[in-house]
Motif scaffolding. Structure first.
Motif, short mmCIF file in Angstrom:
data_model
loop_
_atom_site.label_atom_id
_atom_site.label_comp_id
_atom_site.label_asym_id
_atom_site.label_seq_id
_atom_site.Cartn_x
_atom_site.Cartn_y
_atom_site.Cartn_z
N VAL A 18 -6.90 -0.97 6.38
CA VAL A 18 -7.79 -1.50 5.36
C VAL A 18 -8.55 -0.41 4.62
N SER A 19 -8.23 0.86 4.87
CA SER A 19 -9.06 1.94 4.31
C SER A 19 -9.03 1.98 2.78
N ALA A 20 -7.91 1.63 2.16
CA ALA A 20 -7.86 1.65 0.69
C ALA A 20 -8.86 0.66 0.10
N TYR A 21 -9.03 -0.47 0.77
CA TYR A 21 -9.94 -1.50 0.28
C TYR A 21 -11.39 -1.08 0.51
N VAL A 22 -11.63 -0.46 1.66
CA VAL A 22 -12.98 0.03 1.94
C VAL A 22 -13.35 1.14 0.96
N VAL A 63 -11.51 -6.33 -4.29
CA VAL A 63 -10.54 -6.38 -3.19
C VAL A 63 -9.53 -7.51 -3.42
N HIS A 64 -9.98 -8.63 -3.97
CA HIS A 64 -9.02 -9.68 -4.35
C HIS A 64 -8.09 -9.16 -5.45
N ALA A 65 -8.66 -8.46 -6.44
CA ALA A 65 -7.84 -7.95 -7.56
C ALA A 65 -6.80 -6.94 -7.08
N MET A 66 -7.10 -6.24 -5.99
CA MET A 66 -6.15 -5.29 -5.41
C MET A 66 -5.02 -6.00 -4.65
N ASP D 97 -8.97 8.85 1.67
CA ASP D 97 -8.51 7.99 0.58
C ASP D 97 -9.34 8.23 -0.69
N LEU D 98 -10.64 8.38 -0.52
CA LEU D 98 -11.51 8.64 -1.68
C LEU D 98 -11.15 9.97 -2.33
N GLN D 99 -10.90 11.00 -1.51
CA GLN D 99 -10.59 12.32 -2.06
C GLN D 99 -9.21 12.34 -2.72
#
Lengths: 104, 104, 104, 104
Positions: A18-22, A63-66, D97-99
């Motif tokens: 879930v890191s991309a969403y966070v 997050v929904h849009a992703m 991910d942020l970087q």
């Protein structure tokens, strides 16, 4: 009304990572100009109630849009009228108490 | 955006009994016209995101106005874009699964 | 130490529907002989601390055994030493307050 | 079963300042030899399930022994079977991910 929250957003139906969403939510919170601090199980955010809540809503929308079809969030919200208190004050207060007892 | 939340408000600095404050919040939620169901450790509320969040904010304002100098709330928030789901649907879904397995 | 908890288990990496996993946990809790009440965003459980916590652990074990690679749970835990209180007492206390004010 | 939790304990009936109780819990967690990190709205703890839960129970016992007649705790619990993950890994994963997106 000033609020300190702890925000933990969990997308469902997108697999185990879930890191991309966070990360996307970190950008939303940063772009809102709100003081925040990420920890291992959520993010502390503080500011005016309406601004903080608008950021939380934007995180759900983003997050929904992703592509996440379902989201469950856990949010703790702290407000007080007796005095002004910021996130670091809460940590300092506990640390002062620990040091006063000679245990750190 | 429709949301189902679980809302648990805890006033601090007002002693050990909190039922008067919880009752005041039940009235705020009812007066907002939102579907809700109180259980032993919080209240489920559903409706449009902005309406539900406005009710949560009014609860904090009301509980402070009643004299509580500090409040900590725990809120779970569920949203989904794949289909419409109401509070009773979630309960029915689990009960159907339990019955299908012949275990109830 | 008697505890009243609110337990909400969320399996990740198993798609968007979680009712089969929640049902499995209902059976774990029932088989433990613990008083419980499911609502739309979790399950209230009460009993001796160790028994309730053993059931929560068995739920994690069972949901992993069913194939969920990751789980996030939100748990509220209430204990008190001033008097005995059960789940229904908390609801009755708020309802009595609401009726006393002639608002129900 | 390894677990990462976020633990927020709130004593009721002891007035508005709770830092002495939170400090006592920091000592309980430290004395249990568990990795932990305090933030502004709780404490992340990780370790074997039984050890972490024993520390949470000791915190309730300690805070009651200090005079708090009632406690409400919010606990998030994360377990996974697909891979080993520690608290710092979760933070590193989001930061990477942020970087990677050039946004930090």
């Amino acid at each position: 009304m000033h609020v300190i929250v702890d925000f933990c957003i969990v997308p469902l139906g997108v697999g185990v990572s879930v890191s991309a969403y966070v990360s996307a939510c970190q950008r939303v919170i940063r772009d809102a100009g709100l003081d925040h601090h990420m920890h291992a199980y959520g993010t502390n955010i503080e500011g005016p109630w309406d601004d903080v809540m608008a950021a939380v809503k934007r995180c759900h929308e983003e997050v929904h849009a992703m592509g996440a079809p379902r989201i469950t969030t856990t949010l703790k919200l702290g407000t007080r009228t007796d005095r002004e208190q910021h996130m670091q004050d809460k940590i300092d207060s506990v640390n002062a108490d620990l040091q006063g007892q000679g245990t750190v």
